[in-house]
Design a protein around this motif. Structure first.
Motif, PDB file in Angstrom:
ATOM      1  N   MET A  98     -10.697   4.689 -13.270  1.00 18.13           N
ATOM      2  CA  MET A  98     -10.461   3.343 -13.779  1.00 18.13           C
ATOM      3  C   MET A  98     -11.223   2.295 -12.963  1.00 18.13           C
ATOM      4  SD  MET A  98      -8.370   3.325 -16.417  1.00 18.13           S
ATOM      5  CE  MET A  98      -7.479   1.779 -16.407  1.00 18.13           C
ATOM      6  N   LEU A  99     -11.211   2.441 -11.645  1.00 20.49           N
ATOM      7  CA  LEU A  99     -11.905   1.480 -10.796  1.00 20.49           C
ATOM      8  C   LEU A  99     -13.419   1.613 -10.942  1.00 20.49           C
ATOM      9  CD1 LEU A  99      -9.685   1.659  -7.586  1.00 20.49           C
ATOM     10  CD2 LEU A  99      -9.903  -0.268  -9.161  1.00 20.49           C
ATOM     11  N   PHE A 100     -13.902   2.846 -11.037  1.00 19.78           N
ATOM     12  CA  PHE A 100     -15.339   3.056 -11.237  1.00 19.78           C
ATOM     13  C   PHE A 100     -15.800   2.385 -12.527  1.00 19.78           C
ATOM     14  CE2 PHE A 100     -18.600   5.663 -13.366  1.00 19.78           C
ATOM     15  CZ  PHE A 100     -19.653   5.477 -12.469  1.00 19.78           C
ATOM     16  N   LEU A 101     -15.069   2.589 -13.619  1.00 18.43           N
ATOM     17  CA  LEU A 101     -15.434   1.967 -14.889  1.00 18.43           C
ATOM     18  C   LEU A 101     -15.334   0.441 -14.811  1.00 18.43           C
ATOM     19  CD1 LEU A 101     -13.717   4.394 -17.430  1.00 18.43           C
ATOM     20  CD2 LEU A 101     -16.155   4.201 -16.896  1.00 18.43           C
ATOM     21  N   SER A 102     -14.407  -0.056 -13.989  1.00 14.55           N
ATOM     22  CA  SER A 102     -14.297  -1.507 -13.810  1.00 14.55           C
ATOM     23  C   SER A 102     -15.580  -2.065 -13.206  1.00 14.55           C
ATOM     24  CB  SER A 102     -13.105  -1.832 -12.904  1.00 14.55           C
ATOM     25  OG  SER A 102     -11.890  -1.388 -13.468  1.00 14.55           O
ATOM     26  N   TYR A 103     -16.084  -1.422 -12.162  1.00  9.22           N
ATOM     27  CA  TYR A 103     -17.336  -1.863 -11.543  1.00  9.22           C
ATOM     28  C   TYR A 103     -18.483  -1.794 -12.552  1.00  9.22           C
ATOM     29  CZ  TYR A 103     -15.483  -1.998  -6.765  1.00  9.22           C
ATOM     30  OH  TYR A 103     -14.789  -2.310  -5.616  1.00  9.22           O
ATOM     31  N   ILE A 104     -18.532  -0.734 -13.352  1.00  9.84           N
ATOM     32  CA  ILE A 104     -19.624  -0.575 -14.308  1.00  9.84           C
ATOM     33  C   ILE A 104     -19.580  -1.657 -15.383  1.00  9.84           C
ATOM     34  CG2 ILE A 104     -20.634   0.950 -16.041  1.00  9.84           C
ATOM     35  CD1 ILE A 104     -21.022   1.768 -13.051  1.00  9.84           C
ATOM     36  N   PHE A 105     -18.405  -1.927 -15.935  1.00 17.57           N
ATOM     37  CA  PHE A 105     -18.305  -2.979 -16.954  1.00 17.57           C
ATOM     38  C   PHE A 105     -18.620  -4.348 -16.357  1.00 17.57           C
ATOM     39  CE2 PHE A 105     -15.668  -0.008 -19.600  1.00 17.57           C
ATOM     40  CZ  PHE A 105     -16.509  -0.032 -20.701  1.00 17.57           C
ATOM     41  N   TYR A 106     -18.228  -4.566 -15.113  1.00 16.87           N
ATOM     42  CA  TYR A 106     -18.533  -5.831 -14.451  1.00 16.87           C
ATOM     43  C   TYR A 106     -20.047  -5.979 -14.289  1.00 16.87           C
ATOM     44  CZ  TYR A 106     -17.164  -9.761 -11.427  1.00 16.87           C
ATOM     45  OH  TYR A 106     -16.938 -10.998 -10.896  1.00 16.87           O
ATOM     46  N   TYR A 107     -20.698  -4.901 -13.876  1.00 19.61           N
ATOM     47  CA  TYR A 107     -22.155  -4.894 -13.744  1.00 19.61           C
ATOM     48  C   TYR A 107     -22.816  -5.173 -15.091  1.00 19.61           C
ATOM     49  CZ  TYR A 107     -26.814  -2.764 -13.515  1.00 19.61           C
ATOM     50  OH  TYR A 107     -28.157  -2.519 -13.623  1.00 19.61           O
ATOM     51  N   LEU A 108     -22.346  -4.516 -16.145  1.00 22.29           N
ATOM     52  CA  LEU A 108     -22.920  -4.717 -17.470  1.00 22.29           C
ATOM     53  C   LEU A 108     -22.676  -6.134 -17.977  1.00 22.29           C
ATOM     54  CD1 LEU A 108     -21.949  -1.318 -19.146  1.00 22.29           C
ATOM     55  CD2 LEU A 108     -24.206  -2.027 -18.308  1.00 22.29           C
ATOM     56  N   ALA A 109     -21.508  -6.686 -17.655  1.00 24.26           N
ATOM     57  CA  ALA A 109     -21.235  -8.079 -18.032  1.00 24.26           C
ATOM     58  C   ALA A 109     -22.244  -9.014 -17.391  1.00 24.26           C
ATOM     59  CB  ALA A 109     -19.813  -8.459 -17.612  1.00 24.26           C
ATOM     60  N   ALA A 110     -22.503  -8.810 -16.112  1.00 28.98           N
ATOM     61  CA  ALA A 110     -23.445  -9.675 -15.400  1.00 28.98           C
ATOM     62  C   ALA A 110     -24.867  -9.528 -15.936  1.00 28.98           C
ATOM     63  CB  ALA A 110     -23.392  -9.355 -13.909  1.00 28.98           C
ATOM     64  N   ARG A 111     -25.273  -8.317 -16.244  1.00 27.11           N
ATOM     65  CA  ARG A 111     -26.641  -8.074 -16.732  1.00 27.11           C
ATOM     66  C   ARG A 111     -26.938  -8.846 -18.015  1.00 27.11           C
ATOM     67  NH1 ARG A 111     -30.484  -4.470 -15.462  1.00 27.11           N
ATOM     68  NH2 ARG A 111     -31.151  -4.420 -17.654  1.00 27.11           N
ATOM     69  N   GLN A 112     -25.930  -9.079 -18.808  1.00 26.56           N
ATOM     70  CA  GLN A 112     -26.156  -9.742 -20.097  1.00 26.56           C
ATOM     71  C   GLN A 112     -26.529 -11.210 -19.960  1.00 26.56           C
ATOM     72  OE1 GLN A 112     -23.380  -7.796 -23.386  1.00 26.56           O
ATOM     73  NE2 GLN A 112     -22.213  -8.443 -21.599  1.00 26.56           N
ATOM     74  N   VAL A 113     -26.150 -11.827 -18.846  1.00 20.16           N
ATOM     75  CA  VAL A 113     -26.316 -13.281 -18.740  1.00 20.16           C
ATOM     76  C   VAL A 113     -27.173 -13.709 -17.556  1.00 20.16           C
ATOM     77  CG1 VAL A 113     -24.187 -13.822 -19.976  1.00 20.16           C
ATOM     78  CG2 VAL A 113     -24.094 -13.415 -17.516  1.00 20.16           C
ATOM     79  N   LEU A 114     -27.578 -12.783 -16.709  1.00 18.55           N
ATOM     80  CA  LEU A 114     -28.419 -13.115 -15.564  1.00 18.55           C
ATOM     81  C   LEU A 114     -29.887 -12.994 -15.944  1.00 18.55           C
ATOM     82  CD1 LEU A 114     -26.427 -11.210 -12.820  1.00 18.55           C
ATOM     83  CD2 LEU A 114     -26.850 -13.682 -12.803  1.00 18.55           C
ATOM     84  N   GLU A 115     -30.689 -13.986 -15.557  1.00 17.67           N
ATOM     85  CA  GLU A 115     -32.134 -13.886 -15.790  1.00 17.67           C
ATOM     86  C   GLU A 115     -32.732 -12.795 -14.919  1.00 17.67           C
ATOM     87  OE1 GLU A 115     -34.445 -17.419 -15.729  1.00 17.67           O
ATOM     88  OE2 GLU A 115     -32.934 -18.617 -16.790  1.00 17.67           O
ATOM     89  N   ASP A 116     -32.385 -12.772 -13.651  1.00 13.62           N
ATOM     90  CA  ASP A 116     -32.818 -11.706 -12.755  1.00 13.62           C
ATOM     91  C   ASP A 116     -31.765 -10.607 -12.809  1.00 13.62           C
ATOM     92  OD1 ASP A 116     -33.586 -10.017 -10.694  1.00 13.62           O
ATOM     93  OD2 ASP A 116     -34.201 -11.651  -9.372  1.00 13.62           O
ATOM     94  N   LYS A 117     -32.048  -9.561 -13.562  1.00 16.36           N
ATOM     95  CA  LYS A 117     -31.059  -8.520 -13.811  1.00 16.36           C
ATOM     96  C   LYS A 117     -30.624  -7.817 -12.532  1.00 16.36           C
ATOM     97  CE  LYS A 117     -31.466  -9.383 -18.172  1.00 16.36           C
ATOM     98  NZ  LYS A 117     -30.435 -10.220 -18.835  1.00 16.36           N
ATOM     99  N   ARG A 118     -31.444  -7.877 -11.503  1.00 21.62           N
ATOM    100  CA  ARG A 118     -31.074  -7.222 -10.246  1.00 21.62           C
ATOM    101  C   ARG A 118     -29.837  -7.856  -9.620  1.00 21.62           C
ATOM    102  NH1 ARG A 118     -36.733  -7.782  -7.208  1.00 21.62           N
ATOM    103  NH2 ARG A 118     -36.393  -9.876  -8.052  1.00 21.62           N
ATOM    104  N   LEU A 119     -29.601  -9.121  -9.926  1.00 22.04           N
ATOM    105  CA  LEU A 119     -28.427  -9.798  -9.372  1.00 22.04           C
ATOM    106  C   LEU A 119     -27.116  -9.271  -9.955  1.00 22.04           C
ATOM    107  CD1 LEU A 119     -29.691 -13.487  -9.186  1.00 22.04           C
ATOM    108  CD2 LEU A 119     -29.018 -12.043  -7.259  1.00 22.04           C
ATOM    109  N   ALA A 120     -27.192  -8.479 -11.024  1.00 21.85           N
ATOM    110  CA  ALA A 120     -25.975  -7.855 -11.543  1.00 21.85           C
ATOM    111  C   ALA A 120     -25.360  -6.925 -10.508  1.00 21.85           C
ATOM    112  CB  ALA A 120     -26.291  -7.091 -12.830  1.00 21.85           C
TER     113      ALA A 120
END
Length: 513
Positions: A98-120
């Motif tokens: 559950m915690l691993f998937l939480s980090y992954i969804f958080y990362y994917l959420a950030a990637r959608q809106v960050l110009e520099d995708k590395r900041l996800a």
């Protein structure tokens, strides 16, 4: 003659930053980290913590509701136990997943809106700086872990809908709201705050107010409906514990409001302080630029955070909330690292130096947390202060199994943690505790040939007498038979000093047929 830099050296920093900002690197590190956590829990003593024992006890049933918390985590744990059986690996593995998937969804959420995708990656690693996520969730939490997962999934789907408003995105958004609604009741504040934040932006409002929101809402209601219907019939049982925790002493109107606002302030800084300090240290040369930078996404996430806090203030003012703890704020303030990463992105800060610093902090945290958990289990050997994992439930279970053998026996425990630990060690043995989960009734004791009563004091000191512990319960059952075998037993703590013992009481009663 001036010294000429090597082209390899010049190009090396961006390449290295790309590796540190890679989702693949993040996933590999997180997989290794959570595998270590599962292995560590297997190595540590197998006495169950409060939430672990609760999960084991209620896993005997698949219900629409279990008490003071919504049932999402209970359902998942029930399914895992049905498939893999009761074990430490099943319990810790579910939490780690559950915690691993939480980090992954958080990362994917950030990637959608960050110009520099590395900041996800920066946003996802920021979760490690939140003590409720990185330490407390590993120590002993279950429903809060579900709420973390629900909040991360919600943020991912919300940003997905706004950035790519397809029907599939809206349906996933509805699923996320439904799942979040059955993780913890305080999750409900998050979609309300997010909805208000979206309405404050004209373009986002136009995107969100689409016909596609209708099927999304239907999906959310379908997921929440079974528990909602149960809640209508069991509201008192479900709300009593939560309202007691959120309420306080009768300090009057002004005193209650002051207490509530004070606890909210303390809870806010307890939750966010370490994250803010670490991000300030990592980006110390660019703080002024980061603070002043903004974008449509920083405004959205910032509004969600502010409106979440504003809604809690309204609850303090008008609903009598006086004790708002940092754990209660978890799903509401979880977007803090995402907000900070968005501010960095808006400020156009070079990522190379910050990656090294933040990854360094993350690795240190990933080493400190397992070390702290291992030391915690060993503190009894040092100072005599033992945790739940050290309590010798397994030794007690052997005695109980011997006393239960040869008859149709039920074990009646004095509390749920004791019941959960006994069921963990004796999964085929019926174990009951009063009261059972709301909506359930324990089988009458007269259905059995023998009853083994087990009780204790929480600190392991001398248990009270059998009559004082169970006389009222026996009267309710209409049983006047006296127990034939009553004893107070002591067992050495797991990973403890030989002279230190934890005491239990047991009584064996053969019922006349």
């Amino acid at each position: 003659m001036p010294k000429i830099s090597s082209p390899t050296h010049v190009q090396g920093a961006p390449v290295f930053a790309d590796r540190l900002g890679s989702g693949q690197t993040l996933i590999l590190v997180l997989v290794a980290y959570f595998v270590v956590q599962v292995v560590l829990r297997f190595i540590l003593p197998h006495g169950l913590e409060l939430d672990e024992s609760e999960q084991v006890y209620v896993s005997q049933w698949l219900l629409a509701g279990y008490g003071a918390q919504p049932p999402f985590y209970n359902w998942l744990q029930h399914g895992a136990i049905q498939i893999f059986g009761i074990s430490i690996i099943t319990l810790s593995g579910m939490k780690a997943l559950m915690l691993f998937l939480s980090y992954i969804f958080y990362y994917l959420a950030a990637r959608q809106v960050l110009e520099d995708k590395r900041l996800a990656v920066v946003a996802a690693l920021g979760l490690l700086t939140i003590p409720q996520v990185s330490f407390e969730a590993q120590r002993d939490l279950s429903h809060t872990v579900a709420a973390i997962f629900g909040a991360c999934l919600f943020l991912f789907t919300l940003l997905r809908v706004i950035s790519r408003p397809t029907l599939g995105a809206f349906l996933l958004f509805g699923i996320a709201i439904g799942i979040g609604g059955i993780t913890k009741y305080n999750f409900a504040v998050l979609p309300v705050a997010a909805g208000l934040a979206v309405l404050m932006d004209r373009d986002m409002r136009r995107t969100m107010l689409s016909w596609k929101l209708i099927p999304a809402g239907v999906l959310a209601l379908a997921i929440v409906a079974p528990h909602a219907l149960w809640l209508v019939d069991n509201f008192s049982d479900a709300s009593q514990s939560t309202l007691k925790k959120l309420g306080g002493d009768d300090a009057g109107l002004i005193g209650g409001i002051a207490s509530g606002l004070g606890s909210l302030t303390i809870g806010f800084f307890s939750f966010t302080a370490l994250t803010l300090i670490i991000f300030a240290a990592v980006y110390r040369e660019h703080l002024k630029a980061i603070v002043s930078a903004h974008s449509r996404w920083t405004r959205l996430v910032g509004r969600i955070l502010v409106l979440s806090l504003a809604l809690i203030v309204l609850m303090i003012l008008f609903a009598g909330f006086e004790n708002v703890r940092d754990r209660w704020l978890t799903p509401l303030l979880l977007a803090t690292p995402l907000y900070l990463a968005l501010k960095v992105d808006a400020a156009k800060i070079p990522v190379e130096v910050s990656f090294k610093r933040l990854w360094g902090v993350a690795i240190v945290i990933m080493l400190l947390i397992p070390t702290a958990l291992a030391l915690r289990a060993n503190m009894g050997r040092i100072n005599g202060n033992y945790g739940y994992v050290n309590i010798p439930f397994a030794a007690l279970s052997k005695t109980v199994a011997e006393k239960a053998a040869g008859a149709n026996t039920v074990v009646v425990a004095s509390d749920r943690q004791l019941a959960g630990n006994l069921h963990f060690s004796l999964p085929e043995q019926p174990v009951a505790v009063e009261p059972p989960p709301p909506g359930l009734k324990n089988r009458p004791l007269t259905d059995f040939d023998r009853v083994v009563f087990v009780w204790r004091t929480k600190d392991g000191s001398m248990p009270v007498a059998f009559d004082k512990q169970f006389s009222g319960y026996l009267l309710e059952q209409g049983i006047t038979t006296a127990p034939q075998d009553v004893a107070i037993v002591g067992y050495p703590y797991q990973w403890g000093r030989p002279m230190d013992q934890y005491r239990f009481g047991y009584a064996v009663m053969d019922l006349p047929r």
